[in-house]
Design a protein around this motif. Structure first.
Motif, PDB file in Angstrom:
ATOM      1  N   HIS A  40       0.861  -1.190   0.000  1.00 44.54           N
ATOM      2  CA  HIS A  40       0.000   0.000   0.000  1.00 44.54           C
ATOM      3  C   HIS A  40       0.895   1.237   0.000  1.00 44.54           C
ATOM      4  N   GLU A  64      -1.410  -2.867  -4.267  1.00 43.80           N
ATOM      5  CA  GLU A  64      -2.582  -3.673  -3.904  1.00 43.80           C
ATOM      6  C   GLU A  64      -3.871  -3.068  -4.480  1.00 43.80           C
ATOM      7  N   LYS A  68      -5.403  -0.182 -10.135  1.00 44.26           N
ATOM      8  CA  LYS A  68      -6.721  -0.564 -10.641  1.00 44.26           C
ATOM      9  C   LYS A  68      -7.372   0.625 -11.359  1.00 44.26           C
ATOM     10  N   HIS A 101      -1.043  -4.160 -11.670  1.00 48.39           N
ATOM     11  CA  HIS A 101      -2.240  -4.934 -11.348  1.00 48.39           C
ATOM     12  C   HIS A 101      -3.370  -3.941 -11.159  1.00 48.39           C
ATOM     13  N   TRP A 105     -10.710  -5.554 -15.137  1.00 42.65           N
ATOM     14  CA  TRP A 105     -11.293  -6.350 -14.044  1.00 42.65           C
ATOM     15  C   TRP A 105     -12.772  -6.042 -14.009  1.00 42.65           C
ATOM     16  N   ASN A 149      -7.883  -9.705 -15.160  1.00 42.75           N
ATOM     17  CA  ASN A 149      -7.921 -10.366 -13.859  1.00 42.75           C
ATOM     18  C   ASN A 149      -9.265 -11.052 -13.650  1.00 42.75           C
ATOM     19  N   GLU A 150      -9.222 -12.324 -13.231  1.00 45.13           N
ATOM     20  CA  GLU A 150     -10.431 -13.040 -12.771  1.00 45.13           C
ATOM     21  C   GLU A 150     -11.528 -13.078 -13.835  1.00 45.13           C
ATOM     22  N   ASN A 196      -4.437 -13.053 -15.130  1.00 51.69           N
ATOM     23  CA  ASN A 196      -4.327 -13.404 -13.707  1.00 51.69           C
ATOM     24  C   ASN A 196      -5.616 -14.084 -13.248  1.00 51.69           C
ATOM     25  N   GLN A 234      -3.106 -16.569  -8.665  1.00 46.59           N
ATOM     26  CA  GLN A 234      -3.186 -15.766  -7.441  1.00 46.59           C
ATOM     27  C   GLN A 234      -2.696 -16.552  -6.217  1.00 46.59           C
ATOM     28  N   HIS A 236      -4.397 -17.510  -3.508  1.00 44.41           N
ATOM     29  CA  HIS A 236      -5.014 -17.316  -2.200  1.00 44.41           C
ATOM     30  C   HIS A 236      -5.498 -18.707  -1.802  1.00 44.41           C
ATOM     31  N   GLU A 266      -0.307 -13.676  -5.818  1.00 43.83           N
ATOM     32  CA  GLU A 266      -1.007 -13.102  -4.652  1.00 43.83           C
ATOM     33  C   GLU A 266      -1.048 -14.087  -3.484  1.00 43.83           C
ATOM     34  N   TRP A 311       0.525 -11.695  -0.986  1.00 41.61           N
ATOM     35  CA  TRP A 311      -0.411 -10.554  -1.029  1.00 41.61           C
ATOM     36  C   TRP A 311      -0.303  -9.820   0.312  1.00 41.61           C
ATOM     37  N   TRP A 319      -5.199  -8.247   3.547  1.00 41.51           N
ATOM     38  CA  TRP A 319      -6.583  -7.962   3.125  1.00 41.51           C
ATOM     39  C   TRP A 319      -7.564  -8.907   3.810  1.00 41.51           C
TER      40      TRP A 319
HETATM   41  C1  XIL Z   1      -7.991  -6.664  -2.903  1.00 44.79           C
HETATM   42  C2  XIL Z   1      -7.130  -5.795  -2.008  1.00 44.79           C
HETATM   43  O1  XIL Z   1      -6.293  -6.606  -1.255  1.00 44.79           O
HETATM   44  C3  XIL Z   1      -7.995  -4.968  -1.124  1.00 44.79           C
HETATM   45  O2  XIL Z   1      -7.192  -4.068  -0.361  1.00 44.79           O
HETATM   46  C4  XIL Z   1      -9.006  -4.214  -1.976  1.00 44.79           C
HETATM   47  O3  XIL Z   1      -9.878  -3.527  -1.186  1.00 44.79           O
HETATM   48  C5  XIL Z   1      -9.800  -5.148  -2.851  1.00 44.79           C
HETATM   49  O4  XIL Z   1      -8.922  -5.896  -3.623  1.00 44.79           O
HETATM   50  N1  XIL Z   1      -7.754 -10.759  -5.956  1.00 44.79           N
HETATM   51  C6  XIL Z   1      -7.177  -9.688  -6.589  1.00 44.79           C
HETATM   52  C7  XIL Z   1      -6.819  -8.476  -5.821  1.00 44.79           C
HETATM   53  O5  XIL Z   1      -6.852  -9.788  -7.764  1.00 44.79           O
HETATM   54  O6  XIL Z   1      -6.894  -7.306  -6.589  1.00 44.79           O
HETATM   55  C8  XIL Z   1      -7.662  -8.342  -4.580  1.00 44.79           C
HETATM   56  O7  XIL Z   1      -7.130  -7.270  -3.833  1.00 44.79           O
HETATM   57  C9  XIL Z   1      -7.672  -9.623  -3.788  1.00 44.79           C
HETATM   58  C10 XIL Z   1      -8.222 -10.760  -4.590  1.00 44.79           C
END
Ligand code: XIL
Length: 359
Positions: A40, A64, A68, A101, A105, A149-150, A196, A234, A236, A266, A311, A319
């Motif tokens: 950040h 982060e 965007k 990034h 999106w 993304n996504e 992504n 990503q 996660h 991420e 991330w 996050w």
């Molecule tokens: C998230 C950030 O971490 C937050 O701070 C923000 O409010 C919302 O986005 N996948 C992604 C990221 O590609 O851009 C996201 O980041 C988390 C999930």
């Protein structure tokens, strides 16, 4: 003022210990791997221990939120690096690179985009302008961008359609990706152009299907000459989803076989949020998180992944403290990242060090 001097004395006290051992950036670099983290801008400027940990551990930064759409083009035709600039400056000072990034999106869009009543022609023009305008600002400073993304639909929510039902898909079908990637290639011929995606790591049917959807999409894009060069995974990783190396490794081999790079973009490990927490459970929880991180990263590295980002770096900044599915109802801090609230190295940190050094 008082808080500031407290922060810097904490930093000075920690410095001799921190200085003894190399950071992850150096451990990874020895094997030709780039390790880094999401950051950040605001914290890099205001939180000295946070900034010191990022300087020490990360070889690459990703904003982060500051890359965007709502940050890069807040008003129609007004492109801005104002939010990202502190990150670019910090990276230049500390010998780090920055990745971008994300250009396209389905969310983090300013209100004027939501209200635009898109037709296929206006959506195409809007995407082209956004990609061109953004890359005109970052050309020469960012050499790696998540162009989209996504974009894949989640099989449990969309059983009969590969693609996510976004405003871009609704206006243009798959073609929104052709438009974005071609515009990116024209705007910055030297940048690595990345797709992504999340939900492709676990060993369960939902991820099997999502991997298949990603591969089908990439095959279609490559067959028609869309200049996508890499898949950003990503990672996660919810701990309650099973992970086995074999299906994930096969997926990475398929991607590499198509001539694509693979990145982990991420990474964090998310514990189920509904279990009660006790202090005495922390070592076991941290060990489980680290074990998952090691399994995913060592598999990726063995299959040729050379870029790994978490991330965030330290737990209090994750996050997952805010994101409803991961956030704890009891308000306790998540333990999803390599460093703890005192910037001390957790088992997750050591798992990464081990995965990067190959054993
Ligand atoms: C998230 C950030 O971490 C937050 O701070 C923000 O409010 C919302 O986005 N996948 C992604 C990221 O590609 O851009 C996201 O980041 C988390 C999930």
């Amino acid at each position: 003022m008082h808080r500031r001097s407290l922060l810097s004395s904490a930093l000075i006290a920690a410095w001799p210990a921190m200085a003894q051992e190399p950071g992850l950036r150096e451990i990874a670099a020895r094997r030709g791997i780039t390790y880094g983290t999401a950051v950040h801008a605001r914290l890099l400027e205001s939180d000295a221990p946070y900034a010191a940990s990022i300087a020490r551990e990360a070889g690459i930064l990703v904003p982060e939120g500051e890359g965007k759409w709502d940050s890069m083009q807040p008003d129609p035709g007004r492109f801005s690096l104002a939010e990202m600039e502190p990150i670019l400056r910090f990276a230049a000072r500390h010998g780090q690179t920055v990745r971008g990034h994300t250009l396209v999106w389905h969310t983090a869009l300013p209100r004027w985009v939501w209200e635009a009543n898109l037709t296929s022609a206006s959506a195409e023009a809007m995407l082209e302008a956004h990609v061109a305008g953004s890359l005109a600002l970052t050309r020469g400073r960012i050499a790696d961008w998540d162009v989209a993304n996504e974009v894949i639909g989640d099989p449990d929510l969309l059983p009969n359609q590969d693609m996510r039902d976004s405003i871009w898909y609704r206006a243009l079908g798959d073609r929104f990706l052709d438009i974005a990637f071609h515009a990116a290639r024209r705007a910055d011929p030297a940048c690595r152009l990345v797709l992504n995606e999340y939900g492709v790591e676990a060993s369960w049917p939902r991820a099997d299907e999502k991997r298949a959807r990603v591969l089908r999409l990439l095959r279609r894009l490559l067959d028609r000459g869309v200049p996508v060069q890499a898949l950003g995974i990503q990672a996660h990783m919810p701990l309650d989803q099973p992970f086995a190396p074999a299906p994930f490794a096969r997926f990475l081999r398929d991607l590499r076989g198509m001539g694509l790079d693979v990145l982990l973009t991420e990474l964090d490990v998310l514990e189920p949020a509904d279990r009660p927490l006790r202090a005495e459970d922390i070592p076991a929880r941290d060990a489980a998180v680290a074990e998952r991180a090691y399994a995913v990263v060592s598999t990726a590295v063995a299959e040729g992944c050379r870029t790994v980002l978490t991330w965030g770096l330290a737990d209090p900044y994750s996050w997952a403290n805010l994101w409803p599915p991961a956030r704890r109802p009891d308000g306790a801090e998540v333990r999803t990242l390599p460093l703890d609230r005192h910037f001390a190295r957790k088992p997750f940190w050591h798992a990464l060090a081990r995965a990067f050094s190959g054993g």
